[in-house]
Design a protein around this motif. Structure first.
Motif, PDB file in Angstrom:
ATOM      1  N   GLU A   1       0.827  -1.206   0.000  1.00 53.06           N
ATOM      2  CA  GLU A   1       0.000   0.000   0.000  1.00 53.06           C
ATOM      3  C   GLU A   1       0.860   1.255   0.000  1.00 53.06           C
ATOM      4  OE1 GLU A   1      -3.734   1.876   2.518  1.00 53.06           O
ATOM      5  OE2 GLU A   1      -3.589  -0.267   2.174  1.00 53.06           O
ATOM      6  N   ALA A   2       1.954   1.229   0.765  1.00 53.60           N
ATOM      7  CA  ALA A   2       2.851   2.387   0.791  1.00 53.60           C
ATOM      8  C   ALA A   2       3.405   2.680  -0.597  1.00 53.60           C
ATOM      9  CB  ALA A   2       3.987   2.135   1.774  1.00 53.60           C
ATOM     10  N   SER A   3       3.729   1.634  -1.336  1.00 53.82           N
ATOM     11  CA  SER A   3       4.297   1.838  -2.668  1.00 53.82           C
ATOM     12  C   SER A   3       3.291   2.513  -3.601  1.00 53.82           C
ATOM     13  CB  SER A   3       4.743   0.498  -3.267  1.00 53.82           C
ATOM     14  OG  SER A   3       3.633  -0.319  -3.629  1.00 53.82           O
ATOM     15  N   LEU A   4       2.010   2.273  -3.382  1.00 50.70           N
ATOM     16  CA  LEU A   4       0.978   2.854  -4.245  1.00 50.70           C
ATOM     17  C   LEU A   4       0.602   4.268  -3.818  1.00 50.70           C
ATOM     18  CD1 LEU A   4      -1.307  -0.306  -4.633  1.00 50.70           C
ATOM     19  CD2 LEU A   4       0.369   0.561  -6.280  1.00 50.70           C
ATOM     20  N   VAL A   5       0.307   4.460  -2.532  1.00 55.85           N
ATOM     21  CA  VAL A   5      -0.199   5.774  -2.107  1.00 55.85           C
ATOM     22  C   VAL A   5       0.875   6.845  -2.162  1.00 55.85           C
ATOM     23  CG1 VAL A   5      -2.003   4.772  -0.657  1.00 55.85           C
ATOM     24  CG2 VAL A   5       0.214   5.338   0.372  1.00 55.85           C
ATOM     25  N   ASN A   6       2.148   6.446  -2.097  1.00 56.79           N
ATOM     26  CA  ASN A   6       3.222   7.435  -2.123  1.00 56.79           C
ATOM     27  C   ASN A   6       3.644   7.849  -3.526  1.00 56.79           C
ATOM     28  OD1 ASN A   6       4.418   8.239   0.609  1.00 56.79           O
ATOM     29  ND2 ASN A   6       4.115   6.022   0.858  1.00 56.79           N
ATOM     30  N   LEU A   7       3.154   7.143  -4.536  1.00 58.11           N
ATOM     31  CA  LEU A   7       3.615   7.425  -5.894  1.00 58.11           C
ATOM     32  C   LEU A   7       2.547   8.002  -6.819  1.00 58.11           C
ATOM     33  CD1 LEU A   7       5.757   4.226  -6.550  1.00 58.11           C
ATOM     34  CD2 LEU A   7       6.619   6.531  -6.146  1.00 58.11           C
ATOM     35  N   PHE A   8       1.276   7.724  -6.515  1.00 64.24           N
ATOM     36  CA  PHE A   8       0.254   7.965  -7.524  1.00 64.24           C
ATOM     37  C   PHE A   8      -0.856   8.880  -7.039  1.00 64.24           C
ATOM     38  CE2 PHE A   8       1.888   3.566  -8.187  1.00 64.24           C
ATOM     39  CZ  PHE A   8       2.732   3.894  -9.234  1.00 64.24           C
TER      40      PHE A   8
ATOM     41  N   ALA B   1       0.219  -0.891 -14.546  1.00 64.93           N
ATOM     42  CA  ALA B   1       0.112  -2.197 -15.208  1.00 64.93           C
ATOM     43  C   ALA B   1       0.709  -3.242 -14.280  1.00 64.93           C
ATOM     44  CB  ALA B   1       0.832  -2.195 -16.541  1.00 64.93           C
ATOM     45  N   ILE B   2      -0.030  -4.320 -14.075  1.00 64.77           N
ATOM     46  CA  ILE B   2       0.434  -5.379 -13.186  1.00 64.77           C
ATOM     47  C   ILE B   2       0.611  -6.662 -13.979  1.00 64.77           C
ATOM     48  CG2 ILE B   2      -0.193  -6.827 -11.206  1.00 64.77           C
ATOM     49  CD1 ILE B   2      -1.299  -4.395  -9.858  1.00 64.77           C
ATOM     50  N   ILE B   3       1.803  -7.224 -13.894  1.00 67.67           N
ATOM     51  CA  ILE B   3       2.095  -8.473 -14.593  1.00 67.67           C
ATOM     52  C   ILE B   3       1.463  -9.622 -13.817  1.00 67.67           C
ATOM     53  CG2 ILE B   3       3.922 -10.047 -15.322  1.00 67.67           C
ATOM     54  CD1 ILE B   3       5.746  -7.560 -15.585  1.00 67.67           C
ATOM     55  N   GLU B   4       0.627 -10.388 -14.480  1.00 69.90           N
ATOM     56  CA  GLU B   4      -0.056 -11.491 -13.806  1.00 69.90           C
ATOM     57  C   GLU B   4       0.910 -12.650 -13.587  1.00 69.90           C
ATOM     58  OE1 GLU B   4      -4.159 -14.130 -14.222  1.00 69.90           O
ATOM     59  OE2 GLU B   4      -3.424 -12.966 -15.941  1.00 69.90           O
ATOM     60  N   THR B   5       1.023 -13.061 -12.331  1.00 69.40           N
ATOM     61  CA  THR B   5       1.855 -14.217 -11.986  1.00 69.40           C
ATOM     62  C   THR B   5       1.083 -15.224 -11.142  1.00 69.40           C
ATOM     63  OG1 THR B   5       2.717 -12.941 -10.108  1.00 69.40           O
ATOM     64  CG2 THR B   5       4.087 -13.031 -12.086  1.00 69.40           C
ATOM     65  N   GLY B   6      -0.049 -14.808 -10.570  1.00 74.88           N
ATOM     66  CA  GLY B   6      -0.814 -15.684  -9.697  1.00 74.88           C
ATOM     67  C   GLY B   6      -1.614 -14.870  -8.698  1.00 74.88           C
ATOM     68  N   TYR B   7      -1.943 -15.520  -7.607  1.00 74.67           N
ATOM     69  CA  TYR B   7      -2.845 -14.944  -6.601  1.00 74.67           C
ATOM     70  C   TYR B   7      -2.345 -13.606  -6.067  1.00 74.67           C
ATOM     71  CZ  TYR B   7      -5.416 -14.591  -2.171  1.00 74.67           C
ATOM     72  OH  TYR B   7      -6.182 -14.164  -1.119  1.00 74.67           O
ATOM     73  N   PHE B   8      -1.051 -13.496  -5.774  1.00 74.40           N
ATOM     74  CA  PHE B   8      -0.561 -12.274  -5.137  1.00 74.40           C
ATOM     75  C   PHE B   8      -0.463 -11.113  -6.113  1.00 74.40           C
ATOM     76  CE2 PHE B   8       0.612 -15.393  -1.929  1.00 74.40           C
ATOM     77  CZ  PHE B   8       0.121 -14.757  -0.794  1.00 74.40           C
ATOM     78  N   SER B   9      -0.186 -11.378  -7.362  1.00 73.26           N
ATOM     79  CA  SER B   9      -0.200 -10.285  -8.338  1.00 73.26           C
ATOM     80  C   SER B   9      -1.605  -9.709  -8.474  1.00 73.26           C
ATOM     81  CB  SER B   9       0.314 -10.767  -9.695  1.00 73.26           C
ATOM     82  OG  SER B   9      -0.560 -11.720 -10.273  1.00 73.26           O
ATOM     83  N   LEU B  10      -2.609 -10.580  -8.481  1.00 76.04           N
ATOM     84  CA  LEU B  10      -3.986 -10.096  -8.599  1.00 76.04           C
ATOM     85  C   LEU B  10      -4.443  -9.399  -7.324  1.00 76.04           C
ATOM     86  CD1 LEU B  10      -5.712 -12.979 -10.594  1.00 76.04           C
ATOM     87  CD2 LEU B  10      -4.526 -10.936 -11.429  1.00 76.04           C
ATOM     88  N   SER B  11      -3.906  -9.819  -6.180  1.00 73.82           N
ATOM     89  CA  SER B  11      -4.232  -9.138  -4.923  1.00 73.82           C
ATOM     90  C   SER B  11      -3.674  -7.722  -4.908  1.00 73.82           C
ATOM     91  CB  SER B  11      -3.672  -9.932  -3.735  1.00 73.82           C
ATOM     92  OG  SER B  11      -4.250 -11.213  -3.661  1.00 73.82           O
ATOM     93  N   TRP B  12      -2.456  -7.559  -5.421  1.00 69.25           N
ATOM     94  CA  TRP B  12      -1.855  -6.227  -5.522  1.00 69.25           C
ATOM     95  C   TRP B  12      -2.679  -5.364  -6.476  1.00 69.25           C
ATOM     96  CZ3 TRP B  12       4.068  -5.454  -6.898  1.00 69.25           C
ATOM     97  CH2 TRP B  12       4.501  -4.224  -6.387  1.00 69.25           C
ATOM     98  N   ALA B  13      -3.158  -5.987  -7.565  1.00 64.28           N
ATOM     99  CA  ALA B  13      -4.012  -5.267  -8.512  1.00 64.28           C
ATOM    100  C   ALA B  13      -5.308  -4.815  -7.857  1.00 64.28           C
ATOM    101  CB  ALA B  13      -4.314  -6.159  -9.717  1.00 64.28           C
ATOM    102  N   GLN B  14      -5.904  -5.687  -7.034  1.00 63.95           N
ATOM    103  CA  GLN B  14      -7.151  -5.323  -6.361  1.00 63.95           C
ATOM    104  C   GLN B  14      -6.926  -4.178  -5.380  1.00 63.95           C
ATOM    105  OE1 GLN B  14     -10.350  -6.478  -7.028  1.00 63.95           O
ATOM    106  NE2 GLN B  14     -10.763  -4.663  -5.784  1.00 63.95           N
ATOM    107  N   MET B  15      -5.795  -4.190  -4.696  1.00 63.18           N
ATOM    108  CA  MET B  15      -5.475  -3.093  -3.789  1.00 63.18           C
ATOM    109  C   MET B  15      -5.386  -1.783  -4.560  1.00 63.18           C
ATOM    110  SD  MET B  15      -2.135  -2.539  -1.326  1.00 63.18           S
ATOM    111  CE  MET B  15      -2.579  -3.754  -0.090  1.00 63.18           C
ATOM    112  N   ALA B  16      -4.745  -1.821  -5.721  1.00 59.66           N
ATOM    113  CA  ALA B  16      -4.626  -0.612  -6.540  1.00 59.66           C
ATOM    114  C   ALA B  16      -6.005  -0.095  -6.942  1.00 59.66           C
ATOM    115  CB  ALA B  16      -3.766  -0.901  -7.770  1.00 59.66           C
ATOM    116  N   LYS B  17      -6.905  -1.003  -7.317  1.00 60.58           N
ATOM    117  CA  LYS B  17      -8.272  -0.595  -7.672  1.00 60.58           C
ATOM    118  C   LYS B  17      -8.986   0.004  -6.473  1.00 60.58           C
ATOM    119  CE  LYS B  17      -8.675  -4.190 -11.220  1.00 60.58           C
ATOM    120  NZ  LYS B  17      -9.310  -5.494 -11.565  1.00 60.58           N
TER     121      LYS B  17
END
Length: 398
Positions: free
Chosen positions: A75-82, A89-105
């Motif tokens: 979360e820190a990486s997102l709120v501090n930059l954007f 853009a999030i590269i899909e690798t599995g469950y955790f990549s999609l979780s990071w994507a959901q956090m961004a949304k």
């Protein structure tokens, strides 16, 4: 087949991919008396830990730290930059990549997912095409999970950066290193990583509860114009603090533990730490490949170039339940395995081989898994443990 639970005796074999085993010396170090985090006597410990983290990250950049799991650093990486509406853009690798994507949304960012097969990994042509199509450079960052814990797959970050440079795209490169740092090779500066997200509870062999981000000068410049709400996680607020991190109380006990875990890693040598993880991971893979005979369990990752050296995901034969195998391992033999996450629930179990781990611990874990497969009537070719032993014996001779 149900097995009768037993009262646990001896130390549990913890083969989960995180949190991981904590060395006794780290446990003793964490059990430190309470100290004032502003006491001048604590500052050398704090500063030594920050310097040690930079050596593990292989960076000269800024580090910010948080009381929270790796999700806090995400979360820190997102709120501090954007700012609201920015695209990542999030590269899909599995469950955790999609979780990071959901956090961004959830944080009001627009997310473009670069789709990939969970068993084979990213086709770099898809990344190249997505970046080349973004002629207006609306993509502000590429988010990449270096080691996908859910699928047992590594994403080669050096190649991600190479594609970005080849296309000439100015996006930031953010990397989750939570299940790779201190286990797999990671070079933040050499690979052009702008933000590296890490946590305490995996390769660093600490309790859960502390996370951090390595932040490049380019990322700090982007931070100055970010408008997403932040306070506790704000890098601007942290830079005004004596510790340049932690808006609030510093978890001093974890720093005494981190000091000891860094000592252990550097005493072994980071190159040898990576070699040990590679050796143990290959032993696990050889065992699973042997089991796959007789229509048995298989390696979930089918791309040898992307095998993870910190966790192996094992896919069950059709009609057999991974959770039953996990229950037998835990209840009858006191071995804890990782379960399948998201759509892989019940289909996959995971063997973690990262952190404070050696050959006898791996062989003991594999022996229990083979017994659990037999007890649950799962088809497999017996003798997988012997295949792992043969490989490890040969590795010891070389």
């Amino acid at each position: 087949m149900a097995t009768k639970p037993r009262l646990p005796r001896g130390r549990q074999f913890f083969a989960n991919p995180g949190p991981t085993n904590i060395p006794d010396s780290v446990l003793h170090a964490v059990a430190h008396v309470t100290v004032d985090f502003n006491d001048p006597a604590f500052m050398p410990v704090y500063e030594a830990c920050v310097a040690g983290l930079k050596r593990v990250l292989k960076t000269e950049q800024e580090i910010f730290m948080y009381t929270g799991s790796g999700h806090a650093a995400w979360e820190a990486s997102l709120v501090n930059l954007f700012s609201p509406g920015d695209k990542v853009a999030i590269i899909e690798t599995g469950y955790f990549s999609l979780s990071w994507a959901q956090m961004a949304k959830d944080l009001s960012l627009e997310v473009e997912t670069i789709a990939a097969d969970w068993r084979r990994g990213l086709d770099f042509a898809a990344l190249r095409a997505a970046l080349a199509a973004d002629t207006t450079h609306s993509i502000k960052a590429i988010c990449a999970v270096h080691n996908e814990t859910a699928t047992g797959m590594e994403l080669p970050l050096k190649q991600v950066r190479a594609v970005m440079d080849e296309v000439g795209h100015p996006a930031l490169l953010l990397s989750d290193t939570i299940s790779s740092l201190g286990s797999l090779e990671f070079r933040m500066d050499d690979w052009g990583i702008d933000v590296a997200v890490g946590g305490s509870q995996k390769g660093l062999m600490l309790p859960t509860g502390m996370s951090f981000t390595g932040v490049s000068a380019k990322a700090l410049a982007a931070h100055k114009t970010s408008r997403l709400p932040k306070s506790y996680l704000s890098w601007t607020n942290m830079l005004t603090r004596k510790h340049k991190s932690f808006v609030g109380t510093v978890p001093t006990s974890l720093f005494y533990g981190l000091q000891e875990s860094l000592r252990l890693l550097e005493e072994e040598g980071l190159d040898e730490v990576c070699a040990r993880h590679s050796r143990l991971a290959e032993a696990v893979r050889r065992c699973v490949r042997h089991w796959s005979g007789n229509a048995g369990p298989q390696l979930f990752c089918t791309n040898p170039d992307r095998y993870s050296d910190s966790v192996t995901a094992v896919m069950m034969p059709e009609g057999h339940d991974a959770e039953a195998v996990r229950r037998t391992a835990l209840q009858s033999f006191n071995v804890s395995l990782g379960g399948g996450l998201g759509p892989l629930g019940g289909k996959v179990f995971r063997i973690g081989h990262l952190g404070d781990l050696n050959e006898p611990m791996i062989l003991g874990t594999l022996s229990v898994v083979e017994m659990a497969l037999k007890l649950n009537g799962v088809p497999h070719a017996p003798g997988g443990v012997a295949a792992a032993m043969e490989y490890l014996a040969e590795a010891a001779r070389s």
